[in-house]
Design an enzyme around this catalytic site. Structure first.
Site, short mmCIF file in Angstrom:
data_model
loop_
_atom_site.label_atom_id
_atom_site.label_comp_id
_atom_site.label_asym_id
_atom_site.label_seq_id
_atom_site.Cartn_x
_atom_site.Cartn_y
_atom_site.Cartn_z
CB ILE A 125 -0.89 0.08 1.26
CG1 ILE A 125 -1.67 -1.20 1.48
CG2 ILE A 125 -1.83 1.26 1.19
CD1 ILE A 125 -2.39 -1.24 2.83
N GLY B 217 8.08 5.76 7.39
CA GLY B 217 9.37 5.79 8.07
C GLY B 217 9.67 4.53 8.86
CE1 TYR B 218 9.62 4.55 13.90
CE2 TYR B 218 7.94 5.94 12.92
CZ TYR B 218 8.96 5.76 13.83
OH TYR B 218 9.32 6.77 14.65
CG ASP C 123 4.21 11.64 12.53
OD1 ASP C 123 4.40 12.81 12.14
OD2 ASP C 123 4.58 10.65 11.89
N1 LIG Z 1 -4.70 0.59 8.30
C1 LIG Z 1 -4.43 1.03 7.07
N2 LIG Z 1 -5.33 0.84 6.09
C2 LIG Z 1 -5.07 1.27 4.85
N3 LIG Z 1 -3.94 1.90 4.49
C3 LIG Z 1 -3.01 2.11 5.43
C4 LIG Z 1 -3.21 1.68 6.76
N4 LIG Z 1 -2.12 2.05 7.49
C5 LIG Z 1 -1.30 2.68 6.65
N5 LIG Z 1 -1.82 2.72 5.40
C6 LIG Z 1 -1.20 3.32 4.24
O1 LIG Z 1 0.10 2.81 4.10
C7 LIG Z 1 0.98 3.84 3.68
C8 LIG Z 1 2.18 3.91 4.60
O2 LIG Z 1 1.73 4.26 5.90
P1 LIG Z 1 2.72 4.57 7.08
O3 LIG Z 1 1.89 4.94 8.25
O4 LIG Z 1 3.67 3.46 7.24
O5 LIG Z 1 3.57 5.75 6.58
P2 LIG Z 1 3.24 7.27 6.44
O6 LIG Z 1 2.14 7.66 7.34
O7 LIG Z 1 3.03 7.56 4.98
O8 LIG Z 1 4.61 7.91 6.90
P3 LIG Z 1 5.24 7.94 8.37
O9 LIG Z 1 5.96 6.68 8.56
O10 LIG Z 1 6.13 9.11 8.34
O11 LIG Z 1 4.10 8.10 9.32
C9 LIG Z 1 0.19 5.12 3.64
O12 LIG Z 1 -0.22 5.36 2.31
C10 LIG Z 1 -1.03 4.82 4.46
O13 LIG Z 1 -2.14 5.53 3.98
#
Ligand SMILES: Nc1ncnc2c1ncn2[C@@H]1O[C@H](COP(=O)(O)OP(=O)(O)OP(=O)(O)O)[C@@H](O)[C@H]1O
Length: 499
Positions: free
Chosen positions: A187, A191-192, A307
């Site tokens: 998806i 950062g993690y 965040d």
């Molecule tokens: N529960 C979820 N359902 C659907 N999509 C998700 C879910 N969690 C994360 N995503 C999607 O996965 C991608 C990566 O999310 P993630 O939270 O790892 O990173 P981020 O928010 O883009 O950056 P950061 O690590 O700086 O917070 C994003 O596009 C987010 O919308």
């Protein structure tokens, strides 16, 4: 002498026989009949008493056994396995069960109490293990498993599959769910780590976040995130369904939110007209505010997200907002602020006070929320180097526009139907209050919910409220029982907001 003696003895016998055979006043029955009936009666009564006592005693024991069995706390030896599973799968019932057993202990005799006490201790121990608040994640519950050994290899999936708030997944289960962590299931990447879409055997969709294990803080963040959000449930927060830890791998399994994130909808390629109408944007803002208000005001200890940003605001098909990514969250003691060793967060969203002092409290989330609200109103990114120098920083540009009474020009040109000037003013005012340089003057998230929620304001449907009045909603939670601006007055109070 001997003859006369015999004679007198036989006379006495005759007297006795006569007496026994003589009729008594009791129903005219003979005495021996009365005596026989009396003896039989007494024997029957004694027998009944004995039977009653015996029955009562054994039924008490049985009742005790049924109760204990029914509550799952005192299983018959042959049923130990089943009960263990029940204990592990239904934590909300566990306390009740322990409580019930503790109460029933007061009704037990010493022998029974001795029998029961070790079982209660065992169950209480399991409860502690299951919540793993007291357990290091490196140690699997009650089985002595360590990370390097692999969780699933030594954990009975029956006993470890379920926890109070979610599930323990095996890596193989998640491999199946994500089609072997296939590229096409990715998806996004944060950062993690990488986030995959997955499907569970029951048909439900999940998002599997495969945490980077080569980061120094991965283990720590994993523990923080798991503990902070595991038990938190709110319709505007992305729920954590479970987790997996096998060897060096750490994965978090979230409910899948099926309509992307706010950043994509605001700053992605959506064409000349945004699908996000003004009303949808305000719905997203209110939902986000509710989720954060729950973290700040509905939990003890409260949780600061740290965040808050548009990519962490996920959306479902009905545009309900769900705040995601608690990887940076820290649990705070109530009424205290928390000094972190390093400032985390995302450039453009971090409040100046947090950035400069590292002093962390809810006000820093409020600032970040204010930036998100500005994004919703303007459609602009917090930092955009492609813009003119004076417009690169959203907060500075926003402030300048309001100061020069150009609030109307702040509106995202991709919004087809403009909001009413009042609705726009209200949103702008909330933005300004959230980004107040004095962190102590920023509103609480609960107040922001009320300020944004159009229906909460009387001026929308009712005639104009009298000037210089304030509203205290009688049904507002204690945290919100401060005078809330009526919207109209608060806007009037800030001349620079006239649009
Ligand atoms: N529960 C979820 N359902 C659907 N999509 C998700 C879910 N969690 C994360 N995503 C999607 O996965 C991608 C990566 O999310 P993630 O939270 O790892 O990173 P981020 O928010 O883009 O950056 P950061 O690590 O700086 O917070 C994003 O596009 C987010 O919308």
């Amino acid at each position: 002498m001997s003859v006369s003696g015999k004679t007198s003895s036989s006379a006495a016998d005759n007297d006795g026989v006569t007496l026994l055979t003589s009729k008594t006043p009791i129903l005219g029955q003979k005495l021996y009949v009365v005596i026989a009936i009396t003896i039989a009666g007494i024997t029957a009564v004694l027998l009944l008493i004995f039977l009653f006592l015996f029955y009562n005693h054994s039924s008490k024991r049985n009742r005790m056994r049924v109760d204990k069995h029914g509550s799952g706390l005192l299983p018959l030896a042959s049923e130990t396995k089943t009960i263990n599973v029940e204990v592990k799968t239904n934590c909300s019932d566990q306390n009740e069960k322990v409580g019930k057993t503790l109460i029933s202990m007061f009704e037990m005799d010493n022998e029974e109490r001795e029998e029961t006490e070790p079982i209660i201790k065992d169950v209480e121990g399991k409860l502690d293990d299951d919540t793993f608040g007291s357990n290091e994640l490196g140690t699997a519950t009650g089985t002595g498993t360590t990370g390097s050994e692999g969780a699933s290899s030594s954990l009975s999936s029956e006993s470890m599959n379920s926890m109070c708030w979610g599930r323990w997944f095996n890596l193989s289960e998640l491999e199946v769910a994500t089609n072997g962590f296939a590229e096409e299931n990715v998806i996004g990447e944060g950062g993690y780590g990488v986030v995959y879409r997955g499907g569970l055997p029951d048909g439900s969709a999940v998002a599997v976040k495969n945490l980077l294990d080569n980061r120094g803080q991965a283990e720590k963040e994993f523990k923080v995130e798991v503990e902070a959000i595991g038990k938190v449930r709110h319709k505007n927060l992305v729920g954590l369904i479970g987790f997996c830890r096998e060897g060096a791998k750490r994965l978090l399994v979230y409910e899948y939110v099926d309509n992307g994130n706010l950043e994509q909808w605001l700053h992605g390629d959506v064409g000349p007209t945004s699908p996000l109408t003004w009303d949808i944007r305000m719905k997203i803002a209110v939902g986000t505010a509710k989720g954060l208000a729950y973290l700040h005001e509905g939990l003890e200890p409260k949780v600061v997200h740290r965040d808050v940003k548009s990519s962490n605001i996920l959306l479902d098909k009905k545009w309900n907002a769900k705040v995601a990514d608690f990887g940076l969250a820290k649990l705070l003691e109530s009424e205290k602020s928390y000094v972190t060793t390093r400032v985390m967060g995302t450039f453009g969203y971090v409040s100046p006070d947090y950035a400069s002092t590292g002093m962390l409290n809810e006000a820093s989330d409020v600032y970040s929320f204010g930036v998100c609200l500005m994004e919703l109103v303007t459609g602009r990114s917090p930092v955009d180097y492609s813009r003119a120098p004076g417009e690169m920083n959203l907060v500075d540009w926003f402030r300048g526009m309001v100061a020069s009474r150009r609030g109307e020009d702040l509106l995202d040109p991709k919004i087809n139907i403009r909001p009413s000037p009042r609705a726009l003013k209200r949103a702008l005012l909330v933005c300004l209050r959230c980004i107040d340089t004095d962190a102590t003057k920023r509103p609480k998230m609960g107040q922001i919910v009320h300020m944004l929620d159009a229906d909460e304001f009387p001026f929308r449907r009712d005639p104009r409220p009298p000037r210089d009045t304030t509203t205290i909603r009688p049904d507002a939670p204690a945290a919100c029982k401060v005078p809330l601006p009526t919207g109209d007055d608060e806007v009037k109070g800030d001349d620079s907001l006239s649009t």
